[in-house]
Design a protein around this motif. Structure first.
Motif, PDB file in Angstrom:
ATOM      1  N   ARG A 186       0.838  -1.193   0.000  1.00 24.40           N
ATOM      2  CA  ARG A 186       0.000   0.000   0.000  1.00 24.40           C
ATOM      3  C   ARG A 186       0.874   1.244   0.000  1.00 24.40           C
ATOM      4  N   LEU A 187       0.292   2.351  -0.453  1.00 26.63           N
ATOM      5  CA  LEU A 187       0.939   3.639  -0.298  1.00 26.63           C
ATOM      6  C   LEU A 187       0.857   4.041   1.166  1.00 26.63           C
ATOM      7  N   ARG A 188       1.956   4.548   1.679  1.00 29.83           N
ATOM      8  CA  ARG A 188       1.977   4.913   3.086  1.00 29.83           C
ATOM      9  C   ARG A 188       1.043   6.094   3.342  1.00 29.83           C
ATOM     10  N   ALA A 189       0.316   6.022   4.458  1.00 28.22           N
ATOM     11  CA  ALA A 189      -0.552   7.121   4.854  1.00 28.22           C
ATOM     12  C   ALA A 189       0.273   8.388   5.010  1.00 28.22           C
ATOM     13  N   GLY A 190      -0.286   9.508   4.594  1.00 26.57           N
ATOM     14  CA  GLY A 190       0.448  10.759   4.587  1.00 26.57           C
ATOM     15  C   GLY A 190       0.564  11.274   3.172  1.00 26.57           C
ATOM     16  N   LYS A 191       1.675  11.911   2.863  1.00 27.53           N
ATOM     17  CA  LYS A 191       1.830  12.523   1.548  1.00 27.53           C
ATOM     18  C   LYS A 191       1.713  11.524   0.405  1.00 27.53           C
ATOM     19  N   SER A 192       2.308  10.341   0.577  1.00 29.25           N
ATOM     20  CA  SER A 192       2.278   9.360  -0.508  1.00 29.25           C
ATOM     21  C   SER A 192       0.860   8.998  -0.887  1.00 29.25           C
ATOM     22  N   ALA A 193       0.039   8.665   0.108  1.00 25.87           N
ATOM     23  CA  ALA A 193      -1.343   8.274  -0.164  1.00 25.87           C
ATOM     24  C   ALA A 193      -2.211   9.473  -0.518  1.00 25.87           C
ATOM     25  N   ASP A 194      -1.831  10.657  -0.029  1.00 27.26           N
ATOM     26  CA  ASP A 194      -2.622  11.847  -0.336  1.00 27.26           C
ATOM     27  C   ASP A 194      -2.447  12.295  -1.772  1.00 27.26           C
ATOM     28  N   ILE A 195      -1.232  12.150  -2.311  1.00 18.33           N
ATOM     29  CA  ILE A 195      -0.928  12.674  -3.643  1.00 18.33           C
ATOM     30  C   ILE A 195      -1.139  11.621  -4.727  1.00 18.33           C
ATOM     31  N   TYR A 196      -0.844  10.354  -4.412  1.00 14.14           N
ATOM     32  CA  TYR A 196      -0.836   9.307  -5.436  1.00 14.14           C
ATOM     33  C   TYR A 196      -1.896   8.239  -5.188  1.00 14.14           C
ATOM     34  N   ASP A 197      -2.280   7.586  -6.260  1.00 15.86           N
ATOM     35  CA  ASP A 197      -3.038   6.334  -6.232  1.00 15.86           C
ATOM     36  C   ASP A 197      -2.238   5.283  -6.981  1.00 15.86           C
ATOM     37  N   ILE A 198      -2.433   4.015  -6.634  1.00 19.01           N
ATOM     38  CA  ILE A 198      -1.831   2.922  -7.407  1.00 19.01           C
ATOM     39  C   ILE A 198      -2.698   2.688  -8.634  1.00 19.01           C
ATOM     40  N   ALA A 199      -2.097   2.863  -9.814  1.00 23.93           N
ATOM     41  CA  ALA A 199      -2.859   2.757 -11.060  1.00 23.93           C
ATOM     42  C   ALA A 199      -2.828   1.353 -11.648  1.00 23.93           C
ATOM     43  N   ALA A 200      -1.704   0.671 -11.534  1.00 21.21           N
ATOM     44  CA  ALA A 200      -1.578  -0.675 -12.107  1.00 21.21           C
ATOM     45  C   ALA A 200      -0.390  -1.368 -11.462  1.00 21.21           C
ATOM     46  N   HIS A 201      -0.366  -2.690 -11.597  1.00 24.79           N
ATOM     47  CA  HIS A 201       0.759  -3.445 -11.057  1.00 24.79           C
ATOM     48  C   HIS A 201       0.898  -4.753 -11.822  1.00 24.79           C
ATOM     49  N   GLU A 202       2.127  -5.256 -11.853  1.00 19.30           N
ATOM     50  CA  GLU A 202       2.439  -6.477 -12.600  1.00 19.30           C
ATOM     51  C   GLU A 202       3.213  -7.446 -11.716  1.00 19.30           C
ATOM     52  N   ASN A 203       3.109  -8.736 -12.071  1.00 21.02           N
ATOM     53  CA  ASN A 203       3.779  -9.821 -11.350  1.00 21.02           C
ATOM     54  C   ASN A 203       3.311  -9.893  -9.897  1.00 21.02           C
ATOM     55  N   THR A 204       2.064  -9.566  -9.699  1.00 21.05           N
ATOM     56  CA  THR A 204       1.458  -9.676  -8.377  1.00 21.05           C
ATOM     57  C   THR A 204       0.534 -10.889  -8.371  1.00 21.05           C
ATOM     58  N   ASP A 205      -0.092 -11.157  -7.225  1.00 24.25           N
ATOM     59  CA  ASP A 205      -0.731 -12.463  -7.053  1.00 24.25           C
ATOM     60  C   ASP A 205      -2.184 -12.413  -6.618  1.00 24.25           C
ATOM     61  N   GLY A 206      -2.802 -11.244  -6.671  1.00 18.42           N
ATOM     62  CA  GLY A 206      -4.224 -11.205  -6.376  1.00 18.42           C
ATOM     63  C   GLY A 206      -5.008 -11.914  -7.468  1.00 18.42           C
ATOM     64  N   GLU A 207      -6.238 -12.294  -7.156  1.00 13.65           N
ATOM     65  CA  GLU A 207      -7.058 -12.959  -8.177  1.00 13.65           C
ATOM     66  C   GLU A 207      -7.327 -12.039  -9.362  1.00 13.65           C
ATOM     67  N   THR A 208      -7.327 -10.720  -9.105  1.00 12.99           N
ATOM     68  CA  THR A 208      -7.487  -9.754 -10.183  1.00 12.99           C
ATOM     69  C   THR A 208      -6.376  -8.729 -10.077  1.00 12.99           C
ATOM     70  N   ALA A 209      -6.235  -7.936 -11.129  1.00  9.03           N
ATOM     71  CA  ALA A 209      -5.195  -6.899 -11.138  1.00  9.03           C
ATOM     72  C   ALA A 209      -5.669  -5.613 -10.485  1.00  9.03           C
TER      73      ALA A 209
END
Length: 1552
Positions: free
Chosen positions: A1172-1195
């Protein structure tokens, strides 16, 4: 004698993962090997089968469920069962891998991950877990603790709250005709395969699954022993790592004089595992001669003593050592050769003297040197370089750990087993596969198909050969061969690089490309750039017309391009809509007197010809649509070109530069030639690039190829040659398009001796043409191939359609049809066959096959437009609309088939005799097709996870296959070591393992042992070629080395798993040298020593009493690595922070993203982790848009990383700024430049920039420096009023220091944190431990500490502080990221040692001082804003390639970078060093550093007591605390000890 390292995992269950270092003949501590209630051999075996095929996993479970003796089976019995079942379920060479898999305990992370996921639910069934052997978790939180509860719990389950599953979970995909996606719910069974209750669980779950009531998911159940101490006592012993003992320089004495606190238990350990000394097996000798035990011990000691002398060699004795070692290996028996190679490389320091006395035979030297020339010329291997090949597949030991290699071996074994099943003899499988893949790799890399871009539709913006802009540049193509700085383009006035861009000017992607092209032309980049107009709508067409108008009006193409870019700056950048109205208005603004409707209108425009030409060129090219980018005709990835134009284009130019250089050097490209014509007349250039053919398609499985049965083919000649390309054309011959394609395909057959063609009619089986063609292929072709193909060509001609268009019309007596007969053919036999029921049945069968397997419309279907399917060597393309396929596409398809293994396979098969291929008879072409299909689909051949590039622009290379390398022809056999398989007559194919290695190299130390194990475990055929270094000027190796890897698990007499082979031993080590222990683990392992009272940095066996030195390591964490990029800007989000946690504990770890490659790392253990994005500036400014080579049932959602393997886990994360935070920065706005007067008036740090705690960072390794470190800490605490927090690099600390530090912190009321960072794999690594420590002092400052630490002071461990360090922390350092103290100049008698005052350093520094790294302040806020860490790492990466650079790494690097990363010079009083400073200045010193003195070489301890009066008092005070701590520890040993609790973030000390 040293016995090294046993590896113990903190997270493994069963019997631990040990890496134990022991000296002398001590044995690893006994592991609890009683049968575990959690781990069984069956669990490991089942995971192995799952790696082969998920269905094998379930078949194995089915077989286990039929047994009633699971709970009573010994480990040995389970092992035999596993081998038997594996051989039955996965026959062939893969079953051999099971032994190696079990020996490595390779499934340990999977079992532990399953256990961690099930711990919470296991608590609810704890009472029944032992008896039932499992529990089932249902949607909605329900749980069944026994199998008989399952039906009732299932009825009450809440299907709207599904279970959290991961891609790595095992789910049984079978139910009685029920769509898996429509099943009501998933039930997850946690079960123990060794329990008596497992069969009942499995039968119940399988029954319900087959009835369609649930999806059956399986995980291994956690152990009942949930107590952490109990689990530690049943840890799993690991192998698959190396241990080295480096000979340490004794220039400066750095050994502690403190007494070693050893335990009786450890000091009396013994072992009999490696009882061999110089060929004598003393365990056997003692058994044969028990009465001579004392004499045998004395003889053994004599051998040990005589072999451990390290004799210094003279320069002339060093020169030929590598050749002497090769001769030694090549002159022993073949079976002993690898053992000798291992002994020479791993024990080089004590073997060097004997080696130097060998005289190298001139004949052997000549053969070795001849082979080396071939390695250099054909493989590009310089002298001394290494290469390991498995079936031609490169294995880089620098990056490949044994677990990754095991995955590759498994794929290779599966490939060879599949090839054997096709009919290849086992003894030839490896050679045929290797030759085919190696030749295919070479062909594919050369045959990157390109489009002929010579077309009048291309509008060029420049011309390097004609324009005066480039008139001053050289014009000879031979300038390509002149040296140039890497990564730069040579400025030559020839059109060597031609960039052609298909443009739709109305879309933003094209707008971006036009801007890039304009910039390239303006900056005179040596590329010829052309545009092809291909608009899709009237807006685009209007823009093209306006472009042409401006071009004609201004007389300049560049002016017309600027006109378009000006439009884009108003529309795409300022938010105006680019529509037809805007296009007219903008044109009127520049040309008010011109009627825009006339200039930009449709058919009346003067510029329609160019528009039509562009559209026609796009259609002819086979490209899907604009935009598309070609470089010298080769298609680039469009997405990459739009988002990162410069890098994409320049990367391809660098690749093509090498090709052009080879062609110039070979005399193929000359100054007199037209370069553009030369490029477009290469063999790989085609007139059409159909992307559906190049990128699309899948390879038919062997089952599908079996289903089609025996087809009848058209070929050119009657010979029995192996056809390398097999083409199937499936379409309805009643359609004109199908007949036209069939006619073109038959013409291709008549022109190619390598092609065979099968026509599969998909329409009405009674069609006369279909019956006639089938008869021609099956009947006429048996007598004359030429008659058959000529007849078929006549039948498919458009003018002959009336004669063959009848339905259910007889061929016999058909005069119109008979007129098409070929002279000499047997007409009656042909007609009779065409009218036969057999022919109709065959047509009907093939039509159904095409419908079900190839996807063509069924014969009765008329709703869909006519389509066709093409199959080339088993690779299916389509179905495609018939108009999308051009005759040129068929020629391209044949070339693809030939380059993608077809030609190579056919040539390999032709080298085998009919006897060797007796099982396939005369049908070599069929075997060639099937083997080509296999090689184009199997993971071992195409690369795991590889595939065609997505998007509209992908790679046009012939193949995405894993690169294969064949050994050069003509190698001198006398310089090769060849070892045949240990079972040469086995029915299983043998791996071909080839090693090119310098026998006295670090690679040889590891490779020699791995080769031994591969030969034993996999029955491999081994070839070793020596690539020796000549004229050595220094010892080639300075370490002893061991690698822990065994071919199979070992069992004790009672059938339980034995600890034998789980410990690394160093026997026969020299007693006088000082040695340093290091472990060589897989990159993603984070291991630490947890049990050793010895100073492992300074081991001198002569000073060790008892059984020697021993140490125990634990595998503490596995690494999660990743790369992060901003999806919009494609830039790295500097300062972005990620957290790693579980569902129950979301925040357990955090990290910062580096600017270098967007790299980040997090330590973890086997589990399912959420990033996850760390709470604070990282999570306030950014969202996770996409990711690869991960293991959730969906992307979707936050990335999930499942750690269930010892292999590295590297993920990619794309982030995007939130719409309302586009202008925000993570690191804050850059402060305005402050004047020098403002700095002087504000000499201290502002309160908002000041830390609440004084942060001190230090590094220590070895007991002496840890002793110094404790004293340095005490001196800080005695003189500083502020609250202090110490930060230590945990990587190098001893267990004794880590255990003592909490007690120390409590006594003196300070905080501490242990920080860790694994050296990134992409950063050039140091090999000497001291240099690694130096590197950690400077390279990772921006990522070691949390963002809330604003300033930190590094203090050397051997320093004494005499002032309040808060003064330094608060100092204004004038905007510099860090502050160092310059080296003293006041001690004049040391002037000759001040290297920085002369030569390079004097010139580089100018008037700046050279600074010492013993004390420095880092402003981490400023450091990160300036990307100082990234700059330092980038410069380090370049400088460190030269082993002679950065002699004092931690000092040289910041001083070298002083012009890019400024250093603020601290006043001299901040650091006194007696070596360099006038003794008179000591009284005013704020800190005293115990610098080494190059003149006196005075030991540190003596210097400390002499130079610093208070040092003895500090040492005495801490000794009392140390003794007090150990006294309390000893008193607690009588009670059950709990592991130290890891403090939470709110406590006084943390671990990051």
């Amino acid at each position: 004698q040293m016995r090294a390292a046993q590896f113990v995992s903190l997270f493994g269950a069963g019997c631990s993962l040990p890496l134990l270092l022991l000296a002398l003949i001590s044995i690893a501590p006994p592991c609890v090997l009683a049968r575990s209630k959690f781990v069984s051999v069956n669990m490991f075996a089942n995971e192995f089968l799952h790696q082969q095929n998920s269905e094998l996993f379930w078949q194995y479970l089915d077989n286990l469920a039929q047994r009633n003796d699971l709970s009573s089976m010994t480990d040995s019995a389970e092992y035999q069962l596993a081998l038997s079942e594996s051989s039955r379920l996965a026959p062939g060479s893969r079953s051999d891998l099971l032994r190696l898999w079990l020996s490595l305990r390779a499934a340990s992370p999977t079992l532990e991950m399953n256990a961690q996921l099930g711990l919470n639910d296991a608590d609810r069934c704890l009472k029944s877990l032992d008896s039932s052997g499992g529990f089932a978790v249902l949607p909605g939180g329900g749980i069944a603790c026994t199998a008989d509860q399952l039906d009732a719990k299932l009825a009450a389950a809440n299907a709207s709250a599904p279970l959290q599953l991961y891609r790595t979970d095992k789910v049984r995909l079978e139910s009685a005709g029920v769509d898996e996606q429509q099943l009501p719910l998933t039930v997850l069974l946690y079960a123990r395969l060794a329990s008596g209750g497992f069969p009942a669980w499995h039968v119940a779950m399988t029954t319900l699954a087959r009835a369609g009531k649930l999806r059956y998911a399986f995980r291994h159940a956690p152990p009942a022993e949930l107590n952490s101490l109990q689990r530690r006592q049943q840890r799993t012993r690991l192998s698959g790592y190396g241990v080295e003992l480096a000979i340490k320089s004794t220039e400066y004495k750095a050994m502690d004089d403190s007494k070693v606190e050893d335990s009786k238990e450890d000091s009396h350990r013994r072992h009999d595992e490696e009882d061999e000394v110089q060929g004598f097996l003393f365990s056997k000798l003692r058994a044969l001669h028990p009465n001579l035990s004392q004499e045998l011990n004395q003889f053994k000691q004599h051998l040990l003593d005589s072999s451990t002398e390290i004799a210094p060699l003279k320069a002339w004795q060093l020169q030929d050592l590598s050749y002497q070692a090769a001769q030694r290996v090549l002159t022993v028996t073949v079976d002993d050769s690898l053992h000798v190679l291992r002994d020479l490389s791993q024990n080089y320091p004590v073997r060097a003297k004997a080696l130097s006395q060998i005289a190298v035979l001139p004949s052997l030297r000549a053969q070795l040197e001849a082979n080396q020339r071939l390695f250099q010329q054909q493989l590009g291997l310089p002298q001394g370089a290494s290469l390991l090949l498995v079936n031609g597949r490169p294995v880089d030991l620098e990056f490949y750990d044994v677990f990754t290699m095991l995955q590759s071996l498994t794929e290779e074994a599966s490939l060879m087993d599949a090839a054997t099943q096709l009919g290849l003899p086992a003894s030839h499988v490896a050679s045929v596969v290797l030759r085919s893949l190696a030749a295919s790799s070479a062909s594919s890399s050369d045959e990157k198909f390109a489009l002929d871009f010579r077309d009048p539709a291309v509008v060029y913006l420049n011309d390097l050969e004609q324009s005066q802009v480039y008139a001053q540049w050289p014009r000879s193509v031979h300038d390509l061969l002149k040296p140039a700085f890497p990564g730069t383009m040579r400025r030559i006035a020839r059109n060597l690089f031609n960039l052609v861009v298909f443009i739709d000017p109305a879309v933003k992607e094209s707008a971006d490309l036009i801007r890039y092209c304009e910039a390239f032309v303006q900056h005179t980049v040596p590329i010829r750039i052309g545009l092809v107009w291909a608009p899709k709508d009237e807006v685009g067409r209007a823009l093209v017309r306006s472009f042409n108008f401006v071009k004609n009006d201004k007389g300049s193409t560049r002016s017309a391009v600027s006109y378009l870019t000006d439009i884009y700056s108003v529309t795409f950048e300022q938010g105006y809509s680019l529509n037809l109205e805007f296009a007219h208005q903008y044109f009127k603004g520049l040309y008010p007197d011109v009627d825009s409707k006339d200039a930009l209108g449709d058919k009346s425009s003067d510029y329609e010809d160019q528009l039509a030409a562009g559209q026609a060129f796009l259609a002819r090219s086979g490209l899907a649509s604009a935009p598309a980018v070609l470089l010298n005709g080769g298609l680039l990835d469009t997405n990459a070109a739009v988002t990162n134009f410069e890098e994409t284009v320049l990367t391809e130019i660098m690749r093509q530069t090498s090709e052009l250089q080879r062609e110039v050097a070979a005399g193929q490209l000359k100054d007199s030639q037209n370069v553009v014509d030369f490029i477009n007349e290469r063999p790989n250039v085609v007139k059409r690039l159909n992307q559906r053919l190049l990128q699309g398609g899948k390879t038919l499985t062997q089952a599908q190829l079996n289903a089609v049965g025996k087809l009848s083919y058209f070929v050119k000649n009657d010979d029995s040659a192996t056809r390398a390309a097999s083409l199937w054309l499936a379409c309805d011959l009643a359609t004109a398009g199908c007949r036209s394609h069939a006619y073109e395909a038959l013409r291709l057959v008549k022109a190619s001796a390598q092609l065979r063609l099968a026509l599969l009619h998909t329409g009405e089986p009674g069609l006369l043409l279909a019956k006639a063609l089938q008869s021609a292929a099956s009947t006429v072709a048996t007598k004359s191939a030429k008659h058959a193909v000529n007849l078929a060509s006549k039948l498919c001609k458009p003018e002959n359609w009336p004669a063959v268009s009848g339905i259910d019309e007889a061929a016999v007596g058909n005069k119109a049809l008979k007129e098409l007969a070929v002279h000499g053919m047997d007409w009656d036999a042909f007609a009779a066959a065409a009218d036969s029921h057999q022919t109709r049945r065959e047509l009907d069968r093939l039509s159904k096959f095409a419908s079900t397997e190839l996807g063509t419309p069924a014969a009765a279907s008329t709703a869909e437009p006519p389509s066709l399917a093409l199959v080339s060597n088993g690779r299916l393309v389509g179905p495609l609309p018939q108009p999308e396929v051009d005759p040129a596409d068929l020629r391209l398809l044949e070339r693809l088939a030939l380059s993608r293994a077809g030609r190579a396979v056919a040539e390999s098969l032709d080298k085998l005799s009919n006897t060797e291929l007796a099982s396939v008879g005369n049908d070599r072409s069929e075997l060639s097709m099937r083997l080509s299909a296999l090689l184009n689909s199997h993971p071992a051949a195409v690369g795991s996870g590889s595939g065609s590039s997505s998007s509209s622009g992908g790679s046009t290379s012939g193949s995405s296959a894993t690169r294969r390398i064949a050994m050069p022809d003509g190698l001198q056999p006398g310089g090769l070591l060849k070892l045949e398989p240990m079972e040469p007559n086995s029915a299983r194919p043998s791996l071909e393992v080839t090693a090119i290695v310098d026998p006295l190299s670090r690679d040889a130390q590891k490779m020699s042992h791995i080769l031994l194990v591969l030969r034993q475990a996999l029955n491999a055929r081994i070839t070793v070629a020596f690539n020796c270094r000549e004229k050595l000027s220094e010892p080639p190796l300075k370490t002893f080395y061991r690698y822990l890897l065994t071919a199979a698990p070992v069992f004790a007499k009672d059938g339980s798993l034995s600890s034998a082979g789980s410990t690394v031993n160093f026997d026969g080590m020299p007693s006088q040298p000082i040695l340093t222990l290091g472990i060589d683990t897989p990159h993603n392992w984070m291991a630490e020593v947890v049990n050793s009272p010895y100073d492992l940095d300074n081991i001198q066996l002569a000073a060790v009493s008892g059984s020697g030195v021993h140490a125990e390591y634990e595998l503490e964490y596995l690494l999660v690595e990743g790369h992060c990029v901003d999806s919009a800007s494609n830039q790295i989000p500097r300062g972005l922070q990620f957290t790693l946690g579980t569902v129950q504990q979301p925040l357990l770890r955090d990290t910062i993203v580096m600017y270098n490659l967007g790299y980040f790392q997090l330590k973890a253990a086997p589990n399912a982790w959420q990033l996850r994005l760390r709470a604070g500036k990282s999570a306030d400014i950014y969202d996770i848009a996409a990711h690869e080579n991960t293991d959730g049932e969906t992307a979707a959602g936050d990335p999930v990383a499942v750690l269930d393997s010892f292999r590295s886990k590297v993920i990619t994360v794309r982030v995007a700024k939130k719409p309302d935070r586009l202008d925000d920065s993570l690191l804050g706005d850059e402060p305005a430049q402050q004047s020098i007067w403002g700095s002087i008036s504000n000499p201290t740090v502002s309160s908002e920039d000041r830390d609440q705690t004084l942060n001190i960072f230090s590094v220590a390794s070895g007991h002496l420096y840890e002793r110094f470190l404790r004293i340095m800490m005490l001196s800080v605490l005695k003189n500083t009023k502020s609250k202090v927090k110490f930060w230590f690099l945990k990587n190098f600390l001893s267990p004794s220091f880590i255990k003592f530090i909490p007690y120390y912190a409590e006594k003196y009321n300070f905080e501490y944190a242990l920080v860790q960072y694994k050296w990134p794999r992409w950063l050039n690594r140091q090999t000497e431990k001291q240099r690694i420590i130096w590197a950690y002092k400077i390279l990772f400052l921006d990522v070691l500490f949390p963002l809330d630490v604003k300033r930190i002071i590094f203090v050397d461990a051997d320093q004494i502080v005499r002032t309040d360090m808060q003064q330094l922390a608060d100092m204004d350092i004038r905007g510099a990221p860090y502050a160092y103290t310059p080296f003293c100049d006041s001690r004049r008698d040391m002037e000759g040692f001040r290297f920085w005052k002369t030569g390079y350093w004097a010139n580089h520094l100018g008037n700046r001082p050279y600074h010492i790294s013993a004390l420095y302040l880092v402003d981490l806020v400023r450091f990160r804003r300036l990307a100082a860490g990234d700059r330092l790492r980038g410069q380090y990466q370049g400088l460190s390639q030269d082993p002679n650079s950065l002699a004092n790494l931690d000092q040289d690097l910041p001083n070298y970078m002083i012009h890019q990363v400024a250093i603020y010079s601290l006043p001299q009083e901040w650091l006194y060093c007696e070596t360099w400073c006038d003794p008179a200045t000591k009284k005013s010193a704020k800190t005293i550093d115990l610098c080494n003195n190059p003149k006196t070489k005075e030991p540190k301890l003596e210097a400390a007591q002499r130079i610093v009066p208070e040092w003895r008092d500090y040492d005495k005070e801490l000794r009392a605390i140390w003794d007090e701590f150990h006294a309390g520890k000893s008193a607690a040993n009588g009670q059950q000890q709990q592991q130290p609790k890891v403090p939470d973030s709110s406590s006084g000390h943390t671990e990051l």
